[in-house]
Design a protein around this motif. Structure first.
Motif, PDB file in Angstrom:
ATOM      1  N   GLU A  74      -2.999  19.302  14.841  1.00  0.00           N
ATOM      2  CA  GLU A  74      -2.326  19.373  16.147  1.00  0.00           C
ATOM      3  C   GLU A  74      -1.295  20.490  16.181  1.00  0.00           C
ATOM      4  O   GLU A  74      -1.216  21.259  17.117  1.00  0.00           O
ATOM      5  CB  GLU A  74      -1.600  18.045  16.430  1.00  0.00           C
ATOM      6  CG  GLU A  74      -2.439  17.048  17.157  1.00  0.00           C
ATOM      7  CD  GLU A  74      -1.616  15.806  17.484  1.00  0.00           C
ATOM      8  OE1 GLU A  74      -0.408  15.779  17.191  1.00  0.00           O
ATOM      9  OE2 GLU A  74      -2.192  14.869  18.042  1.00  0.00           O
ATOM     10  N   GLY A  75      -0.488  20.560  15.122  1.00  0.00           N
ATOM     11  CA  GLY A  75       0.598  21.539  15.098  1.00  0.00           C
ATOM     12  C   GLY A  75       0.190  22.884  14.547  1.00  0.00           C
ATOM     13  O   GLY A  75       0.833  23.885  14.803  1.00  0.00           O
TER      14      GLY A  75
ATOM     15  N   ILE B  10       8.153  19.568  21.162  1.00  0.00           N
ATOM     16  CA  ILE B  10       7.388  20.802  21.355  1.00  0.00           C
ATOM     17  C   ILE B  10       8.356  21.913  21.765  1.00  0.00           C
ATOM     18  O   ILE B  10       9.203  21.723  22.635  1.00  0.00           O
ATOM     19  CB  ILE B  10       6.256  20.613  22.398  1.00  0.00           C
ATOM     20  CG1 ILE B  10       5.286  21.778  22.372  1.00  0.00           C
ATOM     21  CG2 ILE B  10       6.761  20.372  23.785  1.00  0.00           C
ATOM     22  CD1 ILE B  10       4.034  21.499  21.633  1.00  0.00           C
ATOM     23  N   THR B  11       8.269  23.036  21.060  1.00  0.00           N
ATOM     24  CA  THR B  11       9.148  24.179  21.337  1.00  0.00           C
ATOM     25  C   THR B  11       8.354  25.250  22.067  1.00  0.00           C
ATOM     26  O   THR B  11       7.194  25.493  21.747  1.00  0.00           O
ATOM     27  CB  THR B  11       9.690  24.760  20.008  1.00  0.00           C
ATOM     28  OG1 THR B  11      10.359  23.722  19.302  1.00  0.00           O
ATOM     29  CG2 THR B  11      10.653  25.907  20.252  1.00  0.00           C
TER      30      THR B  11
ATOM     31  N   GLY C 145       3.546  25.644  25.116  1.00  0.00           N
ATOM     32  CA  GLY C 145       3.928  25.092  23.804  1.00  0.00           C
ATOM     33  C   GLY C 145       3.543  26.039  22.680  1.00  0.00           C
ATOM     34  O   GLY C 145       2.420  26.532  22.651  1.00  0.00           O
ATOM     35  N   THR C 146       4.480  26.292  21.745  1.00  0.00           N
ATOM     36  CA  THR C 146       4.149  27.189  20.626  1.00  0.00           C
ATOM     37  C   THR C 146       4.416  26.577  19.263  1.00  0.00           C
ATOM     38  O   THR C 146       3.760  26.931  18.300  1.00  0.00           O
ATOM     39  CB  THR C 146       4.937  28.516  20.718  1.00  0.00           C
ATOM     40  OG1 THR C 146       6.256  28.230  21.128  1.00  0.00           O
ATOM     41  CG2 THR C 146       4.316  29.473  21.668  1.00  0.00           C
TER      42      THR C 146
ATOM     43  N   THR D 154       0.290  19.576  23.198  1.00  0.00           N
ATOM     44  CA  THR D 154       0.340  20.233  21.895  1.00  0.00           C
ATOM     45  C   THR D 154       0.453  21.754  22.059  1.00  0.00           C
ATOM     46  O   THR D 154       0.713  22.255  23.155  1.00  0.00           O
ATOM     47  CB  THR D 154      -0.884  19.822  21.050  1.00  0.00           C
ATOM     48  OG1 THR D 154      -0.769  20.405  19.769  1.00  0.00           O
ATOM     49  CG2 THR D 154      -2.190  20.263  21.672  1.00  0.00           C
ATOM     50  N   VAL D 155       0.231  22.466  20.975  1.00  0.00           N
ATOM     51  CA  VAL D 155       0.348  23.923  20.966  1.00  0.00           C
ATOM     52  C   VAL D 155      -0.690  24.537  21.909  1.00  0.00           C
ATOM     53  O   VAL D 155      -1.822  24.065  21.979  1.00  0.00           O
ATOM     54  CB  VAL D 155       0.134  24.426  19.517  1.00  0.00           C
ATOM     55  CG1 VAL D 155      -0.006  25.920  19.467  1.00  0.00           C
ATOM     56  CG2 VAL D 155       1.281  23.956  18.647  1.00  0.00           C
TER      57      VAL D 155
ATOM     58  N   ALA E 154      13.322  23.169  23.183  1.00  0.00           N
ATOM     59  CA  ALA E 154      12.421  22.147  22.643  1.00  0.00           C
ATOM     60  C   ALA E 154      12.560  20.912  23.518  1.00  0.00           C
ATOM     61  O   ALA E 154      13.681  20.530  23.872  1.00  0.00           O
ATOM     62  CB  ALA E 154      12.806  21.835  21.208  1.00  0.00           C
TER      63      ALA E 154
ATOM     64  N   ARG F 135       7.484  13.294  19.176  1.00  0.00           N
ATOM     65  CA  ARG F 135       6.945  14.659  19.179  1.00  0.00           C
ATOM     66  C   ARG F 135       7.896  15.608  19.902  1.00  0.00           C
ATOM     67  O   ARG F 135       8.327  15.332  21.019  1.00  0.00           O
ATOM     68  CB  ARG F 135       5.599  14.696  19.901  1.00  0.00           C
ATOM     69  CG  ARG F 135       4.474  14.108  19.114  1.00  0.00           C
ATOM     70  CD  ARG F 135       3.347  13.747  20.049  1.00  0.00           C
ATOM     71  NE  ARG F 135       2.719  14.928  20.623  1.00  0.00           N
ATOM     72  CZ  ARG F 135       1.582  15.442  20.186  1.00  0.00           C
ATOM     73  NH1 ARG F 135       0.961  14.888  19.183  1.00  0.00           N
ATOM     74  NH2 ARG F 135       1.046  16.499  20.751  1.00  0.00           N
TER      75      ARG F 135
ATOM     76  N   LEU G 179       4.974  22.760  17.276  1.00  0.00           N
ATOM     77  CA  LEU G 179       4.984  21.304  17.408  1.00  0.00           C
ATOM     78  C   LEU G 179       5.539  20.701  16.127  1.00  0.00           C
ATOM     79  O   LEU G 179       5.221  21.151  15.038  1.00  0.00           O
ATOM     80  CB  LEU G 179       3.541  20.804  17.626  1.00  0.00           C
ATOM     81  CG  LEU G 179       3.352  19.292  17.667  1.00  0.00           C
ATOM     82  CD1 LEU G 179       3.844  18.740  18.987  1.00  0.00           C
ATOM     83  CD2 LEU G 179       1.901  18.916  17.475  1.00  0.00           C
TER      84      LEU G 179
END
Length: 610
Positions: A340-341, A221-222, A208-209, A283-284, A275, A219, A211
């Motif tokens: 978080e992000g 995540i990309t 994950g990079t 998360t990230v 994503a 949510r 969010l």
């Protein structure tokens, strides 16, 4: 389909987002008649207003049967955390350098991270049509920078493009033609950047990079798929950096970047940037993978935060009159959601639960967070930024963060810059001409000495200086630095300010409020001309007498007040003062509103000092 993943990295204002606009236009991502905003990747309000990129974003174009995923990154060092983790997703970088300014601190910071991972960069010299362009010198400076950062021979053998992102052309030669547009850049990416190295047959793995929260999908995540593939409704799990299981769940939707739009796809393949939605805790820097996977992917370490601020529940007499989110619970939830992000942020709760310590890379990053929160309806009070100290484990000495500061300034103003920086315990390491009767001064300065210096620099140099900062490392404590020399004017009553009272107080110092503004006891209403603080009455109207009416006599003409922006207020206040931030106002106040409490605190401080 064949694939390439690249990031565009550069210093702020060197033209990354404008270049992405042209790449999207010339690759056919937009219809002929489609209206597209300028700097289409800068999507949120703050980015549009300030003209800077704050969040890294992905897009995708197709060129000669190859899908090229492009990541646009921020240029400010304060948002470097965004760039550090983005480099995990890509196999090549385009280093964009201004033809006049040359490589700047943020270029150096990001390039060092990219070289360390082993990426082979493409160098694009942008804005070659500037009247003060010095193309050959800039190319040599880029080579020297790469060599200083211990680049390998393969990395030093970088291809160079020359062009103008705004005018939509790039060429392999300085005096090349403009007819081909961006085609030479696209062709060079296909030729120079390797295809993603992936394990297509293995189990699904993705790191994950980026969010984000979506009102419909939850949510999202990309990240880049390193191995295998993933389909909607597939069961996957999330591992943290140490390999601990965080959660298990189903993928509800898979989105891929197609132009500037994100579209649902039926399968996310190895090497692509996708994503996924449907998981609630991942998360990230976490690894999203198939159920049989046990080892997490290695995430890039993120540099530690250097500046911290207290976010305090607003307890002023005007609390709750302008914003609807005022309690510690909603502030805490919002800050934890932000952390978080944004992996460069660190949130800690104080013992009394009414304040939070928020640490980040710099004042700009924290000011952007505060500005975002006030637009969402939050009310809070924030303290002056403080630096994060460390201790030397061997000697027990106090260490403080040091920054590399590059100041480009007209020759006539260089003397005052050197003087002010030396007062702030900065050490000058280089001074050289940078063309057009300008000089480039390079300092190593303690972070705490630079808090609030930007506005002073602008005044000293009549707005002609450009200052860039970059975290250099921790070093021994440099000693005391003198702060603001003037005291403040403090309101001693609550009510609405009166023009006549403000007019009578003008010889005491410049005001920060206007007639009719609400004030309260302990609120800062102006700057005192002397070093001490002074309590004043801004509510005192003109007395009626039996000789003349209150409206007669001379008209009150007030000097315009000092306008305090959020960044200026944060750097201007002292340690015993706070900035009260609401959706409508930015007010300055003393931490202790009652004058008797302030006197007691002052006596206690003197007793400790003696």
């Amino acid at each position: 389909m064949k694939m390439r993943n690249i990031a565009i990295i550069a210093h702020v204002d060197h033209g990354k987002t404008t270049l992405v606009d042209k790449l999207l236009q010339q690759s056919g991502a937009f219809r002929e008649n489609q209206r597209v905003a300028e700097r289409v990747m800068d999507s949120n309000d703050l980015e549009k207003e300030r003209g800077i990129t704050i969040l890294a974003k992905c897009t995708s174009v197709v060129w000669k049967d190859t899908r090229i995923n492009i990541v646009d990154t921020p240029g400010h060092a304060d948002f470097g955390g965004e760039v550090e983790r983005i480099l995990n997703m890509v196999d090549g970088v385009i280093v964009l350098v201004d033809a006049a300014e040359g490589p700047m601190p943020q270029t150096k910071f990001v390039v060092s991270k990219a070289l360390k991972i082993g990426l082979r960069p493409i160098v694009a010299i942008n804005k070659v049509d500037r009247h003060d362009a010095r193309i050959t010198e800039v190319v040599n400076e880029v080579f020297d920078l790469f060599a200083a950062l211990d680049a390998t021979d393969a990395q030093l053998d970088f291809p160079i493009l020359y062009g103008s992102g705004r005018n939509g052309w790039m060429s392999r030669h300085i005096d090349g033609t403009h007819e081909e547009g961006m085609a030479p850049l696209f062709d060079l990416v296909l030729e120079h950047v390797p295809s993603p190295k992936v394990d297509e047959e293995g189990a699904f793995k993705m790191i994950g990079t980026i969010l984000e929260a979506n009102p419909f999908l939850g949510r999202i995540i990309t990240g880049r798929v390193f191995a295998g593939s993933v389909k909607p409704n597939q069961s996957i799990k999330v591992l943290d950096r140490n390999g601990n299981l965080l959660e298990q769940g189903r993928v509800s939707k898979i989105l891929a970047f197609r132009g500037i739009e994100r579209q649902p796809i039926e399968e996310g393949e190895a090497g692509d940037i996708i994503a996924i939605a449907g998981l609630t805790k991942g998360t990230v820097a976490d690894t999203f993978c198939s159920l049989e996977v046990t080892e997490p992917l290695v995430a890039q370490p993120i540099d530690p935060p250097t500046v911290t601020m207290s976010f305090i529940v607003n307890d002023s007499p005007l609390a709750g009159t302008e914003g609807d989110k005022v309690t510690s619970r909603v502030i805490r939830d919002r800050l934890l959601k932000e952390a978080e992000g944004n992996v460069a942020l660190k949130i800690e709760e104080s013992a009394d639960k009414d304040s939070f310590y928020v640490s980040g890379r710099g004042e700009l990053q924290l000011a952007v967070l505060i500005e975002t929160m006030r637009r969402e309806g939050f009310e809070l009070a924030v303290s002056r930024p403080r630096v994060v100290y460390q201790k030397d484990e061997a000697t027990g000495e106090l260490l403080e963060p040091i920054e590399e500061v590059v100041v480009d300034v007209d020759e006539e103003h260089s003397g005052v810059v050197v003087q002010k920086m030396s007062e702030r315990r900065a050490e000058m390491v280089e001074m050289r001409p940078s063309g057009g009767h300008r000089q480039r001064l390079i300092f190593y300065a303690p972070t705490r000495g630079l808090i609030g210096y930007q506005s002073e620099l602008m005044t000293d140099t009549r707005g002609t200086a450009i200052m860039n900062r970059l975290f250099h490392g921790y070093d021994h404590y440099k000693g005391d630095i003198a702060g603001r020399r003037n005291g403040v004017l403090i309101s001693n009553e609550a009510g609405e300010a009166v023009a006549y009272a403000l007019w009578n107080l003008e010889d005491r110092g410049p005001m920060m409020i206007e007639p009719g503004w609400k004030v309260y006891q302990g609120m800062i209403v102006g700057e005192h001309t002397r070093e001490n603080d002074l309590e004043v009455n801004v509510l005192k109207g003109k007395k009626l007498t039996n000789v003349r009416a209150a409206g007669k006599d001379e008209a009150v003409r007030l000097t315009p007040p000092i306008r305090m922006t959020l960044e200026r207020a944060l750097s201007w206040i002292q340690d015993d003062e706070l900035v009260e931030v609401t959706p409508k106002s930015i007010r300055l106040r003393k931490q202790l509103l009652d004058p008797n409490d302030r006197k007691r605190a002052e006596k206690a401080k003197e007793a400790i000092a003696s």
